[in-house]
Motif scaffolding. Structure first.
Motif, PDB file in Angstrom:
ATOM      1  N   SER A   1       0.823  -1.216   0.000  1.00 22.76           N
ATOM      2  CA  SER A   1       0.000   0.000   0.000  1.00 22.76           C
ATOM      3  C   SER A   1       0.852   1.257   0.000  1.00 22.76           C
TER       4      SER A   1
ATOM      5  N   ARG B   1      -5.876   2.468   4.357  1.00 18.31           N
ATOM      6  CA  ARG B   1      -7.045   2.103   5.172  1.00 18.31           C
ATOM      7  C   ARG B   1      -6.956   0.648   5.594  1.00 18.31           C
TER       8      ARG B   1
ATOM      9  N   ASP C   1      -8.762  -1.844   3.462  1.00 16.11           N
ATOM     10  CA  ASP C   1      -8.084  -2.161   2.212  1.00 16.11           C
ATOM     11  C   ASP C   1      -6.918  -3.132   2.436  1.00 16.11           C
TER      12      ASP C   1
ATOM     13  N   ALA D   1      -6.741  -6.811   0.770  1.00 18.16           N
ATOM     14  CA  ALA D   1      -5.591  -7.186  -0.050  1.00 18.16           C
ATOM     15  C   ALA D   1      -4.914  -8.448   0.478  1.00 18.16           C
TER      16      ALA D   1
END
Length: 184
Positions: A15, A25, A28, A32
């Motif tokens: 990220s 976040r 997220d 992932a």
């Protein structure tokens, strides 16, 4: 197959390539990694806990790389010392967190990995409590590498480490390994 913890740390690191830490976040990162957000919170407790664990993992991986270079007993001491310098530069160029760890120059895009004071011992698992201790600052990391060099090769390592760190900040012509060999 990586554990959920490693998958989460990998996802958090990935990220950072596309957005600053403040914009990463948790939902997220969990998606992932292919785990639930609750799993992420169970593992790290908070976004700060994830940050500390991520930075700690990168510091540990960096030091493990130093140890691997020093463990190669096939070369002369000068080659091993040059190898340590080359590893420091290579690792710092390849990994933004290692670069920040080695230089002490933290961007607002990065998680700091600094410890939280007053965290209760029962608040997290053993691996997270280790991460919650924080990561070494640049001078502490340089000292850890210096000690490893001196224990592994038996010669003072301060110059090797300082030349490598200076090369990370302001690369010169040629290779850092050649500079270290000339110094020895």
């Amino acid at each position: 197959m990586p554990t959920a913890r490693e998958a989460l740390l990998d996802a958090a690191y990935t990220s950072l390539a596309t957005r600053p830490w403040t914009a990463v976040r948790m939902v997220d990162v969990a998606a992932a990694a292919g785990v639930s957000r609750q799993t992420l919170y169970n593992e790290f407790g908070s976004k700060d806990g994830l940050a500390r664990a991520l930075v700690r993992r990168e510091a540990d991986g960096f030091l493990a790389g130093v140890d691997r270079v020093l463990a190669d007993r096939t070369g002369a001491d000068a080659d091993r010392l040059a190898g340590v310098a080359e590893w420091i530069v290579r690792a710092a160029r390849a990994n933004v967190l290692v670069r920040a760890l080695v230089t002490g120059c933290w961007s607002e895009r990065l998680p700091s990995g600094r410890p939280v004071r007053g965290l209760s011992a029962g608040a997290a698992g053993v691996a997270q409590r280790r991460a919650d201790e924080g990561v070494p600052g640049a001078s502490e990391l340089v000292e850890l590498v210096r000690v490893r060099v001196e224990e592994g090769v038996g010669v003072p390592g301060e110059v090797v480490v300082r030349v490598a760190v200076s090369w990370v900040v302001a690369p010169g012509a040629g290779g850092v390994g050649e500079v270290v060999r000339r110094l020895l």
